[in-house]
Enzyme design. Structure first.
Site, PDB file in Angstrom:
ATOM      1  N   ASN A 151       0.805  -1.229   0.000  1.00  0.00           N
ATOM      2  CA  ASN A 151       0.000   0.000   0.000  1.00  0.00           C
ATOM      3  C   ASN A 151       0.838   1.278   0.000  1.00  0.00           C
ATOM      4  OD1 ASN A 151       0.778  -0.589   2.632  1.00  0.00           O
ATOM      5  ND2 ASN A 151      -1.092   0.242   3.532  1.00  0.00           N
ATOM      6  N   GLU A 248       4.538  -5.158  11.824  1.00  0.00           N
ATOM      7  CA  GLU A 248       3.566  -4.081  11.582  1.00  0.00           C
ATOM      8  C   GLU A 248       2.415  -4.699  10.801  1.00  0.00           C
ATOM      9  OE1 GLU A 248       3.656  -0.945  12.611  1.00  0.00           O
ATOM     10  OE2 GLU A 248       5.619  -1.058  13.568  1.00  0.00           O
ATOM     11  N   CYS A 282      -3.507   0.578   6.827  1.00  0.00           N
ATOM     12  CA  CYS A 282      -3.618  -0.361   7.952  1.00  0.00           C
ATOM     13  C   CYS A 282      -4.328   0.233   9.153  1.00  0.00           C
ATOM     14  CB  CYS A 282      -2.224  -0.833   8.355  1.00  0.00           C
ATOM     15  SG  CYS A 282      -1.084   0.531   8.649  1.00  0.00           S
ATOM     16  N   GLU A 461       7.790   1.115  14.784  1.00  0.00           N
ATOM     17  CA  GLU A 461       8.587   1.818  13.783  1.00  0.00           C
ATOM     18  C   GLU A 461       8.525   3.303  14.106  1.00  0.00           C
ATOM     19  OE1 GLU A 461       7.132   0.371   9.885  1.00  0.00           O
ATOM     20  OE2 GLU A 461       8.973  -0.809   9.825  1.00  0.00           O
TER      21      GLU A 461
HETATM   22  P1  NAD Z   1       0.685  -9.813   2.996  1.00  0.00           P
HETATM   23  O1  NAD Z   1       0.808 -10.320   4.386  1.00  0.00           O
HETATM   24  O2  NAD Z   1      -0.094 -10.592   2.026  1.00  0.00           O
HETATM   25  O3  NAD Z   1       2.140  -9.642   2.337  1.00  0.00           O
HETATM   26  C1  NAD Z   1       3.125  -8.830   2.926  1.00  0.00           C
HETATM   27  C2  NAD Z   1       4.491  -9.279   2.459  1.00  0.00           C
HETATM   28  O4  NAD Z   1       4.772 -10.578   2.958  1.00  0.00           O
HETATM   29  C3  NAD Z   1       4.655  -9.366   0.947  1.00  0.00           C
HETATM   30  O5  NAD Z   1       5.919  -8.848   0.603  1.00  0.00           O
HETATM   31  C4  NAD Z   1       4.591 -10.856   0.685  1.00  0.00           C
HETATM   32  O6  NAD Z   1       5.281 -11.262  -0.463  1.00  0.00           O
HETATM   33  C5  NAD Z   1       5.254 -11.403   1.918  1.00  0.00           C
HETATM   34  N1  NAD Z   1       4.919 -12.777   2.297  1.00  0.00           N
HETATM   35  C6  NAD Z   1       3.790 -13.467   2.000  1.00  0.00           C
HETATM   36  N2  NAD Z   1       3.835 -14.672   2.589  1.00  0.00           N
HETATM   37  C7  NAD Z   1       5.003 -14.736   3.270  1.00  0.00           C
HETATM   38  C8  NAD Z   1       5.618 -15.727   4.094  1.00  0.00           C
HETATM   39  N3  NAD Z   1       5.022 -16.900   4.348  1.00  0.00           N
HETATM   40  N4  NAD Z   1       6.824 -15.457   4.642  1.00  0.00           N
HETATM   41  C9  NAD Z   1       7.420 -14.273   4.437  1.00  0.00           C
HETATM   42  N5  NAD Z   1       6.898 -13.296   3.660  1.00  0.00           N
HETATM   43  C10 NAD Z   1       5.695 -13.531   3.087  1.00  0.00           C
HETATM   44  O7  NAD Z   1       0.137  -8.329   3.136  1.00  0.00           O
HETATM   45  P2  NAD Z   1      -0.262  -7.325   1.941  1.00  0.00           P
HETATM   46  O8  NAD Z   1      -1.519  -7.833   1.330  1.00  0.00           O
HETATM   47  O9  NAD Z   1       0.916  -7.071   1.100  1.00  0.00           O
HETATM   48  O10 NAD Z   1      -0.559  -5.981   2.738  1.00  0.00           O
HETATM   49  C11 NAD Z   1      -1.783  -5.667   3.326  1.00  0.00           C
HETATM   50  C12 NAD Z   1      -1.707  -5.923   4.828  1.00  0.00           C
HETATM   51  O11 NAD Z   1      -0.630  -5.174   5.382  1.00  0.00           O
HETATM   52  C13 NAD Z   1      -2.942  -5.443   5.564  1.00  0.00           C
HETATM   53  O12 NAD Z   1      -3.303  -6.407   6.519  1.00  0.00           O
HETATM   54  C14 NAD Z   1      -2.482  -4.170   6.243  1.00  0.00           C
HETATM   55  O13 NAD Z   1      -3.208  -3.843   7.399  1.00  0.00           O
HETATM   56  C15 NAD Z   1      -1.047  -4.486   6.545  1.00  0.00           C
HETATM   57  N6  NAD Z   1      -0.255  -3.260   6.710  1.00  0.00           N
HETATM   58  C16 NAD Z   1       0.193  -2.928   7.968  1.00  0.00           C
HETATM   59  C17 NAD Z   1       0.913  -1.758   8.163  1.00  0.00           C
HETATM   60  C18 NAD Z   1       1.398  -1.361   9.537  1.00  0.00           C
HETATM   61  O14 NAD Z   1       2.271  -0.503   9.625  1.00  0.00           O
HETATM   62  N7  NAD Z   1       0.868  -1.915  10.619  1.00  0.00           N
HETATM   63  C19 NAD Z   1       1.215  -0.949   7.066  1.00  0.00           C
HETATM   64  C20 NAD Z   1       0.760  -1.326   5.804  1.00  0.00           C
HETATM   65  C21 NAD Z   1       0.030  -2.491   5.635  1.00  0.00           C
END
Ligand code: NAD
Length: 487
Positions: A151, A248, A282, A461
């Site tokens: 995002n 996060e 998020c 962070e």
């Molecule tokens: P996601 O969990 O699908 O993927 C995040 C990352 O993890 C990607 O780079 C992906 O390739 C990688 N990944 C996937 N499976 C993995 C595994 N088994 N081991 C290691 N890495 C793996 O999340 P998304 O769809 O990319 O992002 C949306 C989510 O992120 C939402 O839940 C949102 O709330 C959260 N988010 C949190 C914050 C925060 O600061 N708290 C900020 C932005 C987004």
């Protein structure tokens, strides 16, 4: 027309993989493939570790002031290339130009600047112990890894590299496979700023590459941004080599609007916290609890402003303020949640459908959607949707709404709107969330620590404490007197 193919960025330069495996990247606003990216195969993974080891030796031996100077140069380059980088973010994510142009690059650069400034300020302690004494050193961890969500791709890469590099670590960063390009641009900028080769490497790919990072015994720490479910897998895998973790993760954050609130301001916050970045943030306040005395006024204004002021369309058009969702899959997922909301008895105040704006007819748009008549047990009120879907709920008792707001396994953010200063603090102190706003929503300066309570995360962070999460303390006892020994 041929599209560019981007390689992994290792040891200060692009490096071709050996498997030949690539993936395609689509512009979410047009459904067109805009470039391809090489996957980090075993060859790239080994090269990344090797180069990070070499980079770490050079970088960690430099003084904090020297490191700071290089990072500050990168900050200048980031700001100078604001528009080029913002355009990449718009094409990769589908978010509106009017946001990316003033938020994404700048909030990333701010955090690197902040940690560059703090780097020389990190000092150890010294304490006498009789004639002897001890002192402590704040030493870097070694090789750290960052795994990003899609995002805010550049901002996330900056928020992870800023403190990691300022503290003297090397970083291997894997952006989301949905948004791989801006991290490479950041790597180029770091290199141009004088960062030694190998200190910031970018590996590309999906879960398998992420899993490799979490398992690698050469990596000391994982900083992860993504979903709660993925975060749990990352923590479990990182445990195999006892890595430090920063998580996060997602949320389902409440915003409480009391009957003495400035209702128009509260509507602004609710709209920002649900429709900015087309709902893909998020910390979004997707559960809006409105006091019954101002409920009608709140939803009347919310409906009017949502229907009149939101302009979906080609995200590159500076007048557009509402973009496309990241992928067709995600659009389908958000639409499924909307169908579930209707099926479980919530009423659509507005929205509830996919959109095909004239200037971007093939984009993955979902209309800004507001549900009323919601109850706490509905799926749309319990689960993170990560799209432009707001649920409005009614309350009339302070203690009861605090209990309802806290009745969730996640605790990323929360907000309160009230003119009563005592109530504002009293309520916010009871909300179980790591990032809270009073009469505001969403602002997050570099100095402010961010992170979640409960299953929304581990660690923080930004803010001073983050630097500690990228260092380890070495205690050194110095004997000045003779050793007393029974042997
Ligand atoms: P996601 O969990 O699908 O993927 C995040 C990352 O993890 C990607 O780079 C992906 O390739 C990688 N990944 C996937 N499976 C993995 C595994 N088994 N081991 C290691 N890495 C793996 O999340 P998304 O769809 O990319 O992002 C949306 C989510 O992120 C939402 O839940 C949102 O709330 C959260 N988010 C949190 C914050 C925060 O600061 N708290 C900020 C932005 C987004």
């Amino acid at each position: 027309m041929t599209t560019p193919v981007y390689q992994n960025f290792i040891n200060g330069q692009f490096l071709a993989n050996q498997s030949g495996e690539t993936f395609a990247l689509k512009n979410p606003a047009t459904d067109e493939v805009i470039y391809h990216v090489e996957v980090a195969d075993g060859f790239i993974q080994n090269a990344a570790i090797k180069s990070a080891k070499q980079g770490f030796v050079i970088w960690s031996a430099m003084t904090p002031i020297e490191r700071s100077r290089i990072l500050l140069k990168a900050v200048t380059l980031l700001r100078a290339r604001n528009d080029e980088l913002a355009k990449i973010e718009v094409l990769d994510t589908g978010k509106p130009w009017q946001e990316a142009e003033c938020v994404d690059v700048q909030t990333g650069a701010d955090v690197i600047e902040y940690f560059a400034g703090l780097a020389p300020a990190q000092v150890g302690q010294q304490q006498m112990a009789g004639e002897d004494f001890y002192y402590t050193r704040k030493e870097p961890l070694g090789i750290c890894a960052g795994i990003g969500a899609w995002n805010y791709p550049l901002q996330i890469a900056c928020w992870k590299s800023g403190p990691a590099l300022a503290a003297g670590n090397a970083l291997i960063f894997k952006p989301s496979e949905e948004t791989p390009l801006s991290a490479i641009k950041l790597a180029e900028i770091f290199t141009e700023a004088g960062l030694p080769a190998g200190v910031f490497n970018v590996v590309q790919g999906a879960a398998a590459v992420g899993q490799w990072l979490t398992q690698s015994p050469d990596i000391e720490k994982i900083s992860f941004t993504g979903e709660v479910g993925t975060g749990k897998k990352v923590v479990a895998s990182a445990a195999s080599s006892l890595k430090a973790v920063t998580m996060e993760l997602g949320g389902k954050s409440p915003l409480l609007v009391f009957d003495d609130a400035d209702v128009s301001q509260a509507v602004s916050a609710a709209m920002l916290g649900n429709f900015y970045t087309q709902g893909e943030i998020c910390t979004n306040c997707t559960r809006i609890y409105v006091h019954k005395n101002v409920y009608q006024q709140f939803i009347d204004e919310l409906k009017t402003r949502t229907e009149q002021n939101i302009i979906p369309g080609d995200p590159l058009d500076p007048k557009v303020n509402f973009g496309a969702l990241i992928s067709k899959n995600h659009q389908d997922l958000v639409m499924r949640y909307i169908e579930i909301g209707i099926a479980e008895g919530a009423t659509l105040l507005t929205g509830g459908k996919a959109l095909n704006p004239a200037s971007a007819p093939n984009g993955y748009f979902v209309a800004p959607t507001v549900f009323i008549d919601c109850s706490d047990d509905m799926t749309i009120v319990k689960e993170e949707i990560f799209g432009p879907v707001m649920s409005v709920l009614v309350f009339d008792d302070e203690d009861d709404v605090i209990r309802r707001a806290n009745d969730t396994h996640v605790g990323l953010a929360a907000g309160v709107f009230t003119q009563d200063i005592k109530r504002a603090h009293r309520v916010i102190h009871q909300l179980q969330a790591g990032i809270c706003w009073i009469n505001s929503y969403g602002n997050s300066p570099a100095e402010m620590p961010v992170g979640g309570y409960k299953q929304s995360g581990i660690g923080r962070e930004n803010g001073i404490e983050t630097l500690d999460h990228y260092t380890q303390t070495k205690s050194i006892y110095v004997g000045m007197s003779n050793i007393e020994s029974p042997f």
